[in-house]
Write an enzyme that holds these catalytic residues in place. Structure first.
Site, PDB file in Angstrom:
ATOM      1  N   THR A   1      -0.173   0.529  -7.988  1.00 14.91           N
ATOM      2  CA  THR A   1      -0.864  -0.380  -8.909  1.00 14.91           C
ATOM      3  C   THR A   1      -2.130   0.233  -9.466  1.00 14.91           C
ATOM      4  O   THR A   1      -2.507  -0.039 -10.605  1.00 14.91           O
ATOM      5  CB  THR A   1      -1.216  -1.689  -8.156  1.00 14.91           C
ATOM      6  OG1 THR A   1      -0.009  -2.303  -7.766  1.00 14.91           O
ATOM      7  CG2 THR A   1      -1.985  -2.643  -9.032  1.00 14.91           C
TER       8      THR A   1
ATOM      9  N   TYR B   1       3.406  -6.228 -14.321  1.00 18.22           N
ATOM     10  CA  TYR B   1       2.895  -4.896 -14.637  1.00 18.22           C
ATOM     11  C   TYR B   1       3.798  -3.866 -14.000  1.00 18.22           C
ATOM     12  O   TYR B   1       4.628  -4.178 -13.155  1.00 18.22           O
ATOM     13  CB  TYR B   1       1.449  -4.721 -14.155  1.00 18.22           C
ATOM     14  CG  TYR B   1       1.315  -4.703 -12.653  1.00 18.22           C
ATOM     15  CD1 TYR B   1       1.173  -5.872 -11.931  1.00 18.22           C
ATOM     16  CD2 TYR B   1       1.357  -3.490 -11.961  1.00 18.22           C
ATOM     17  CE1 TYR B   1       1.080  -5.859 -10.558  1.00 18.22           C
ATOM     18  CE2 TYR B   1       1.251  -3.469 -10.577  1.00 18.22           C
ATOM     19  CZ  TYR B   1       1.117  -4.657  -9.886  1.00 18.22           C
ATOM     20  OH  TYR B   1       1.026  -4.629  -8.535  1.00 18.22           O
TER      21      TYR B   1
ATOM     22  N   THR C   1      -0.218   0.010  -2.637  1.00 19.48           N
ATOM     23  CA  THR C   1      -0.721  -0.595  -1.404  1.00 19.48           C
ATOM     24  C   THR C   1       0.388  -1.072  -0.456  1.00 19.48           C
ATOM     25  O   THR C   1       0.137  -1.282   0.725  1.00 19.48           O
ATOM     26  CB  THR C   1      -1.644  -1.792  -1.719  1.00 19.48           C
ATOM     27  OG1 THR C   1      -0.945  -2.695  -2.558  1.00 19.48           O
ATOM     28  CG2 THR C   1      -2.918  -1.322  -2.391  1.00 19.48           C
ATOM     29  N   ASP C   2       1.614  -1.236  -0.973  1.00 20.23           N
ATOM     30  CA  ASP C   2       2.682  -1.808  -0.133  1.00 20.23           C
ATOM     31  C   ASP C   2       2.951  -0.975   1.125  1.00 20.23           C
ATOM     32  O   ASP C   2       3.178  -1.524   2.205  1.00 20.23           O
ATOM     33  CB  ASP C   2       3.988  -1.953  -0.929  1.00 20.23           C
ATOM     34  CG  ASP C   2       3.920  -3.065  -1.960  1.00 20.23           C
ATOM     35  OD1 ASP C   2       2.905  -3.779  -1.990  1.00 20.23           O
ATOM     36  OD2 ASP C   2       4.886  -3.220  -2.728  1.00 20.23           O
TER      37      ASP C   2
ATOM     38  N   LYS D   1      -1.720  -4.111   5.717  1.00 21.18           N
ATOM     39  CA  LYS D   1      -1.853  -5.037   4.584  1.00 21.18           C
ATOM     40  C   LYS D   1      -1.630  -6.451   5.100  1.00 21.18           C
ATOM     41  O   LYS D   1      -0.632  -6.709   5.781  1.00 21.18           O
ATOM     42  CB  LYS D   1      -0.818  -4.676   3.514  1.00 21.18           C
ATOM     43  CG  LYS D   1      -1.029  -5.375   2.193  1.00 21.18           C
ATOM     44  CD  LYS D   1      -0.060  -4.873   1.114  1.00 21.18           C
ATOM     45  CE  LYS D   1      -0.451  -5.436  -0.238  1.00 21.18           C
ATOM     46  NZ  LYS D   1       0.431  -4.947  -1.321  1.00 21.18           N
TER      47      LYS D   1
ATOM     48  N   GLU E   1       7.656  -8.964  30.489  1.00 18.95           N
ATOM     49  CA  GLU E   1       8.872  -9.786  30.576  1.00 18.95           C
ATOM     50  C   GLU E   1      10.134  -8.937  30.458  1.00 18.95           C
ATOM     51  O   GLU E   1      11.240  -9.429  30.614  1.00 18.95           O
ATOM     52  CB  GLU E   1       8.851 -10.858  29.488  1.00 18.95           C
ATOM     53  CG  GLU E   1       7.814 -11.944  29.733  1.00 18.95           C
ATOM     54  CD  GLU E   1       7.868 -13.019  28.670  1.00 18.95           C
ATOM     55  OE1 GLU E   1       8.811 -13.814  28.659  1.00 18.95           O
ATOM     56  OE2 GLU E   1       6.940 -13.054  27.833  1.00 18.95           O
TER      57      GLU E   1
END
Ligand SMILES: NC(=O)CC[C@H](N)C(=O)O
Length: 377
Positions: A61, A74, A140-141, A213, A333
């Site tokens: 982006t 976009y 950023t993903d 994120k 566990e």
């Protein structure tokens, strides 16, 4: 993987760029005045001259442009790294910048090929002393995954900083220019050495190991849920590293030969979970399975039985968690010792998947794998 690769494919796209870049520069102009005034020339530069920062652009982006219909849509990766650098006033006072285009993709398409190209270019630049620091522009993903991958393979203590933005360059109040300015400040500062790969966004400096994120669209999205930022940066106050953030003990692994990491699948746990996703991963040739478990890395009895069977076949099983913060602890566990499982400690599933590097390096004994996950404490 070259500058040519990022060139617009058609003349029409070229024209769009020619029209848009001046617009971006204009849009950034008012911000630029403030930034240029706030930055004391040389404040963040070495006495011997400006530090040399190699900028490796991958898309995202931060290099995105809005849809002309202003619908909010976009496209990522439309502007080159070089154009990005030129659009932020005052950067030339912080560092000598040299931009190279590695890819032009949204980071949802991030892949081994780009990772290996980045890792090799960074190492080469350090080994040949071509740069004092690295700045990577990225979507950023999957920014956290690339940051952590590089943290695990790049040797040396020169700063490597990764930056992105949540709004495209053409948006009102685009966050890219401010993030870029702050990221260059950090990459250029000698105090940034020896801290591993760092991400700089929204005034925060965060470590590759911790950052994740946390919000789909907000500019306040990146957090380090277990330990917080290692520092803060802004154009007026400069850089402040937190005294208690000593940094993680970093181990680096050799980049495997070839262009591909071994197949490791992330399997997401939930109520009513059965064994099918685990059996699918096995039948598709997974060398490892990372469980995005519930709670402390737990899962249903059926899934657990399937994981136990996988481990018996020599498939690496790492228990991580779908929960945003906390640690996954051995033998609570689940009997990890008996089953031959590994726990991810603080690493979320998308980072624990970097078991790939260990498998590629021939580390397959559960005890040895576990040591690699816990080596940082
Ligand atoms: N804000 C962003 O960078 C997300 C855009 C895109 N999906 C990417 O990761 O590149």
């Amino acid at each position: 993987m070259t500058k040519q690769a990022a060139r617009p494919a058609s003349r029409r796209r070229n024209r769009t760029l020619m029209l848009t870049v001046p617009l971006v520069a204009l849009a950034l102009w008012s911000w630029g005045i403030d930034a240029a005034q706030a930055a004391e020339p040389g404040k963040d530069a070495t006495a011997a001259g400006l530090p040399r920062i190699l900028v490796l652009a991958t898309g995202g982006t931060i290099a995105g442009q809005a849809d002309a219909r202003a619908t909010g849509a976009y496209k990522s990766g439309q502007i080159t790294g070089e154009q990005l650098m030129q659009s932020v006033p005052g950067l030339d006072k912080l560092a000598k910048l040299n931009a190279e285009q590695i890819s032009s993709i949204g980071s949802q398409d991030m892949n081994d090929k780009v990772w290996f190209a980045l890792a090799r270019r960074i190492q080469d630049a350090f080994d040949k002393n071509e740069a004092d620091g690295i700045l990577i522009t990225h979507g950023t993903d999957t920014l956290e995954e690339t940051a952590f991958f590089l943290d695990n393979v790049v040797r040396g203590d020169k700063p490597v900083v990764i930056v992105g933005s949540m709004r495209p360059a053409t948006a009102v109040s685009a966050d890219g220019p401010g993030n870029l300015y702050e990221a260059v400040q950090v990459a250029a500062d000698p105090r940034s050495r020896g801290r591993g790969v760092m991400a700089v966004l929204n005034d925060k400096i965060q470590s590759a190991r911790s950052i994740t994120k946390t919000n789909t669209t907000s500019i306040e999205t990146f957090g380090s849920p277990n330990d917080g930022p290692i520092g803060y940066v802004d154009t007026a106050g400069g850089i402040r590293f937190m005294a208690q953030a000593a940094g993680f003990k970093r181990t680096t692994y050799p980049l495997p030969a070839g262009e591909q990491l071994p197949r490791v699948e992330i399997v997401y746990s939930h109520a009513n979970m059965d064994a099918v996703p685990i059996e699918d991963a096995i039948s598709h040739g997974a060398k490892g399975i990372v469980l995005a478990g519930v709670g402390d890395g737990n899962t249903s009895k059926q899934a657990l039985d399937a994981l136990e069977a996988a481990a018996k076949k020599g498939i690496i099983v790492v228990r991580s968690t779908r929960v945003r913060s906390g640690f996954v602890t051995r033998n609570v566990e689940v009997d990890d010792d008996k089953n031959g499982f590994v726990v991810s400690e603080d690493l979320n599933p998308q980072k624990a998947v970097l078991t790939q590097l260990l498998i590629a390096g021939g580390v397959t004994a559960p005890a040895e794998l576990q040591r690699a996950f816990t080596a940082t404490w």
